[in-house]
Design a protein around this motif. Sequence first.
Motif, PDB file in Angstrom:
ATOM      1  N   VAL A 151       0.816  -1.272  -0.213  1.00 44.38           N
ATOM      2  CA  VAL A 151      -0.313   0.165   0.090  1.00 44.38           C
ATOM      3  C   VAL A 151       0.805   0.838   0.166  1.00 44.38           C
ATOM      4  O   VAL A 151       1.551   1.220   0.960  1.00 44.38           O
ATOM      5  N   LEU A 152       0.997   2.097  -0.751  1.00 44.51           N
ATOM      6  CA  LEU A 152       1.736   3.350  -0.883  1.00 44.51           C
ATOM      7  C   LEU A 152       0.367   4.637  -1.108  1.00 44.51           C
ATOM      8  O   LEU A 152      -0.937   4.593  -1.543  1.00 44.51           O
ATOM      9  N   ASP A 153       1.003   5.550  -0.863  1.00 43.99           N
ATOM     10  CA  ASP A 153       0.595   6.690  -0.950  1.00 43.99           C
ATOM     11  C   ASP A 153       0.584   7.606  -1.909  1.00 43.99           C
ATOM     12  O   ASP A 153       1.443   6.628  -3.103  1.00 43.99           O
ATOM     13  N   ALA A 154       0.411   8.706  -2.615  1.00 45.88           N
ATOM     14  CA  ALA A 154       0.624   9.581  -3.776  1.00 45.88           C
ATOM     15  C   ALA A 154       1.872   9.879  -4.101  1.00 45.88           C
ATOM     16  O   ALA A 154       1.864   9.966  -5.290  1.00 45.88           O
ATOM     17  N   GLY A 155       2.298  10.475  -2.956  1.00 45.84           N
ATOM     18  CA  GLY A 155       4.298  10.041  -3.389  1.00 45.84           C
ATOM     19  C   GLY A 155       5.242   9.567  -3.899  1.00 45.84           C
ATOM     20  O   GLY A 155       5.924   9.151  -5.044  1.00 45.84           O
ATOM     21  N   TYR A 156       4.259   7.773  -4.099  1.00 50.83           N
ATOM     22  CA  TYR A 156       4.630   6.744  -4.744  1.00 50.83           C
ATOM     23  C   TYR A 156       4.249   7.037  -7.330  1.00 50.83           C
ATOM     24  O   TYR A 156       3.291   7.019  -7.155  1.00 50.83           O
TER      25      TYR A 156
ATOM     26  N   VAL B  44       0.640  -4.037  -5.675  1.00 45.73           N
ATOM     27  CA  VAL B  44       0.340  -2.620  -5.742  1.00 45.73           C
ATOM     28  C   VAL B  44      -1.072  -2.471  -5.927  1.00 45.73           C
ATOM     29  O   VAL B  44      -1.554  -2.474  -6.618  1.00 45.73           O
ATOM     30  N   LEU B  45      -0.675  -1.523  -4.679  1.00 44.77           N
ATOM     31  CA  LEU B  45      -1.673  -0.508  -4.208  1.00 44.77           C
ATOM     32  C   LEU B  45      -2.086   0.743  -4.356  1.00 44.77           C
ATOM     33  O   LEU B  45      -0.847   1.177  -3.047  1.00 44.77           O
ATOM     34  N   GLY B  46      -1.867   1.628  -4.971  1.00 47.69           N
ATOM     35  CA  GLY B  46      -1.064   3.007  -4.443  1.00 47.69           C
ATOM     36  C   GLY B  46      -2.465   4.200  -4.534  1.00 47.69           C
ATOM     37  O   GLY B  46      -3.254   4.396  -5.821  1.00 47.69           O
ATOM     38  N   ARG B  47      -2.128   5.151  -4.368  1.00 48.57           N
ATOM     39  CA  ARG B  47      -2.863   6.287  -4.560  1.00 48.57           C
ATOM     40  C   ARG B  47      -2.359   7.057  -5.595  1.00 48.57           C
ATOM     41  O   ARG B  47      -1.678   7.342  -5.797  1.00 48.57           O
TER      42      ARG B  47
ATOM     43  N   SER C 240     -12.324  14.520   9.920  1.00 52.41           N
ATOM     44  CA  SER C 240     -11.973  15.843  10.508  1.00 52.41           C
ATOM     45  C   SER C 240     -13.378  17.369  10.097  1.00 52.41           C
ATOM     46  O   SER C 240     -12.814  18.175  10.963  1.00 52.41           O
ATOM     47  N   GLY C 241     -14.332  16.432   9.813  1.00 55.58           N
ATOM     48  CA  GLY C 241     -14.738  17.425   9.229  1.00 55.58           C
ATOM     49  C   GLY C 241     -14.941  18.009   8.007  1.00 55.58           C
ATOM     50  O   GLY C 241     -15.577  18.772   7.192  1.00 55.58           O
ATOM     51  N   GLN C 242     -13.446  18.286   7.240  1.00 59.21           N
ATOM     52  CA  GLN C 242     -13.880  18.722   5.608  1.00 59.21           C
ATOM     53  C   GLN C 242     -14.440  17.908   4.909  1.00 59.21           C
ATOM     54  O   GLN C 242     -14.829  17.248   4.532  1.00 59.21           O
ATOM     55  N   ASP C 243     -14.387  19.237   4.020  1.00 61.21           N
ATOM     56  CA  ASP C 243     -15.348  18.122   2.603  1.00 61.21           C
ATOM     57  C   ASP C 243     -14.175  17.110   1.943  1.00 61.21           C
ATOM     58  O   ASP C 243     -13.254  17.025   1.428  1.00 61.21           O
ATOM     59  N   PRO C 244     -15.310  15.894   1.695  1.00 63.25           N
ATOM     60  CA  PRO C 244     -14.446  15.016   1.635  1.00 63.25           C
ATOM     61  C   PRO C 244     -14.228  15.030  -0.547  1.00 63.25           C
ATOM     62  O   PRO C 244     -15.211  15.781  -0.915  1.00 63.25           O
ATOM     63  N   GLN C 245     -13.128  14.849  -0.787  1.00 62.54           N
ATOM     64  CA  GLN C 245     -12.431  14.535  -2.268  1.00 62.54           C
ATOM     65  C   GLN C 245     -12.783  13.022  -2.431  1.00 62.54           C
ATOM     66  O   GLN C 245     -12.044  12.323  -1.456  1.00 62.54           O
ATOM     67  N   PRO C 246     -12.709  13.146  -3.710  1.00 58.99           N
ATOM     68  CA  PRO C 246     -12.782  11.683  -4.127  1.00 58.99           C
ATOM     69  C   PRO C 246     -11.379  11.115  -4.288  1.00 58.99           C
ATOM     70  O   PRO C 246     -10.082  11.591  -4.294  1.00 58.99           O
ATOM     71  N   VAL C 247     -10.938   9.644  -3.843  1.00 62.86           N
ATOM     72  CA  VAL C 247      -9.692   8.681  -4.086  1.00 62.86           C
ATOM     73  C   VAL C 247      -9.798   8.213  -4.570  1.00 62.86           C
ATOM     74  O   VAL C 247     -10.769   7.053  -5.085  1.00 62.86           O
ATOM     75  N   TRP C 248      -8.650   8.410  -5.629  1.00 59.90           N
ATOM     76  CA  TRP C 248      -8.094   7.493  -6.656  1.00 59.90           C
ATOM     77  C   TRP C 248      -7.338   6.099  -6.177  1.00 59.90           C
ATOM     78  O   TRP C 248      -6.265   6.898  -6.182  1.00 59.90           O
ATOM     79  N   LEU C 249      -7.021   5.180  -6.966  1.00 58.26           N
ATOM     80  CA  LEU C 249      -6.536   3.769  -6.017  1.00 58.26           C
ATOM     81  C   LEU C 249      -6.342   3.572  -7.499  1.00 58.26           C
ATOM     82  O   LEU C 249      -7.415   3.635  -8.376  1.00 58.26           O
ATOM     83  N   TRP C 250      -5.071   2.759  -7.724  1.00 54.01           N
ATOM     84  CA  TRP C 250      -4.997   2.200  -8.951  1.00 54.01           C
ATOM     85  C   TRP C 250      -3.792   0.874  -8.371  1.00 54.01           C
ATOM     86  O   TRP C 250      -3.239   0.693  -7.657  1.00 54.01           O
ATOM     87  N   SER C 251      -4.513  -0.297  -8.431  1.00 51.90           N
ATOM     88  CA  SER C 251      -3.873  -1.553  -8.500  1.00 51.90           C
ATOM     89  C   SER C 251      -2.979  -2.036  -9.244  1.00 51.90           C
ATOM     90  O   SER C 251      -3.930  -2.537 -10.919  1.00 51.90           O
ATOM     91  N   SER C 252      -2.077  -3.485  -9.206  1.00 51.96           N
ATOM     92  CA  SER C 252      -1.919  -3.768 -10.361  1.00 51.96           C
ATOM     93  C   SER C 252      -3.021  -4.527 -10.704  1.00 51.96           C
ATOM     94  O   SER C 252      -2.316  -5.480 -11.116  1.00 51.96           O
ATOM     95  N   LYS C 253      -3.998  -5.986  -9.849  1.00 46.30           N
ATOM     96  CA  LYS C 253      -4.687  -6.773  -9.984  1.00 46.30           C
ATOM     97  C   LYS C 253      -5.572  -5.740 -11.032  1.00 46.30           C
ATOM     98  O   LYS C 253      -6.529  -5.192 -11.090  1.00 46.30           O
ATOM     99  N   THR C 254      -5.627  -6.824 -12.150  1.00 45.98           N
ATOM    100  CA  THR C 254      -7.123  -7.120 -12.619  1.00 45.98           C
ATOM    101  C   THR C 254      -7.695  -7.585 -12.651  1.00 45.98           C
ATOM    102  O   THR C 254      -7.817  -8.672 -12.172  1.00 45.98           O
TER     103      THR C 254
END
Length: 481
Positions: free
Chosen positions: A199-204, A220-223, A318-332
């Motif tokens: 599991v990775l964050d968006a910096g990878y 591999v699963l990363g944002r 946290s009370g903030q407005d939620p934004q969509p999260v894009w995740l990419w996985s190497s599994k199909t």
Amino acid sequence: MSLLHDDARRDAFDFTSHFREDLYACLTRRGDTLFELVDAMLCENGPVTSPVELTLLAEHRRGHSALYDALNCGHIDTDGLRHALAVLPQPKAADNRIVLAVDVTHWLRPDASCSPGRLFCHVYGRSGRASDQLVPGWPYSFVAALETGRTSWCQLLDARRLGPDDDVAEITAAQVCHVVTDLIDAGQWEPGDPDILIVLDAGYDAPRLAHLLAGLPVEVLGRMRSDRVMRRPAPPRTRRAGRPTRHGAVFRFADPDTWGAPDVETVQVTDRYGTARAVAFDRLHPHLTTRCAWIDHIGELPIIEGTQIRLTVDRLPSGQDPQPVWLWSSKTGMTGKDVDLRWQAFLRRFDIEYTFRMIKQTLGWTRPKLRTPEAADRWTWLVIAAHTQLRLLREAAADLRRPWEKRAEPTRLTPARVRRGFRNLRPHLHRPARAPKSSTPGPGRPVGSKNRHPTPRHDVGKTTRRPESIAERNHLKARKG
């Protein structure tokens, strides 16, 4: 119930004692001092503010000069310590899968101009992007095994300092490869088990890591950032003339008109986030070019297909407005259950942030003002060994709560509350460190003498620059030739 608790305590003491023996065997130079330093770190009543303060505790039987000598001149067999961490009982997810989180955290050293290997570390501000800063320091890449459910525990398995010449993706791939190999050798993964999830964050760069880790039983699963552009599979070839098409239609994250119908769609109701909706698009890949990271690639650039997941929730804690999260996985070819397991595993990635805060604020990982990066690496591995002992002893620890704190179940104790009772648990553990021998201190520097060899100062940042295009690479080669 008491018999089960007694068995759990006995197993906790056995696992911890065996790990302490393995840890002492990995301390190949100044081992007694380094081992007692770990015990003193765990027996301190409050947060660790300085390593020299630990020499005042009864658990550290040596002086402050021996402590600094051990940190500066000691040696730790890191390969052996990684193997000792891999053979321990590893936490697993709900589907009996090992989930590894990879993240980078910084040891800030803005005033250490005599310390080599410092890079500019991005520090997030508290009041928005305008207050973000770049502070000199040592970035460390950690690999940790995550647990299932809401918890502040994870098992740190590896730590590596990123140097000025290192490529983050290549270092991370090598780091994950070593950890996965150790887990396989230790019997934590066997053929037929689910693939280990990274599991990775968006910096990878998740697709590139998936390409570098090909051949290992990992997924591999990363944002990904919300402005990325992917490609669909190439359409069937209709004519024989010309070069075949390698990429299909464009898939823009910011343009819903390019998405089309999702392959999988799920809806779940959660306590913290409300209704969670996930849609998945199968067999999407990035359009790679021979620039930057792929400039040294030999042959045709690969097609790295995966599943793109878009997650939306109603609210955030946290009370903030939620934004969509894009995740990419190497599994199909995922099903609805597979998609839900992926985004839930990504949310568990944030547990490593609690571990970073604990080792920094309680165990004092970033407190020492060490000059050399080698000494910082030794201190880092000692902190990992201390945190590992807390995780192994949490079944045997008592809840020594403050008067203003709420009661907690024995299985819900935090690492900081387990550490409060380590001094009471230590007599039941194996202590291989030998007693110190009496010695006479050296004469030191003669009175009135001056240091005529000043310490050199080092610049901050990358020392080498990677070419961004083939033309620039050829130009650099021509200049060197």
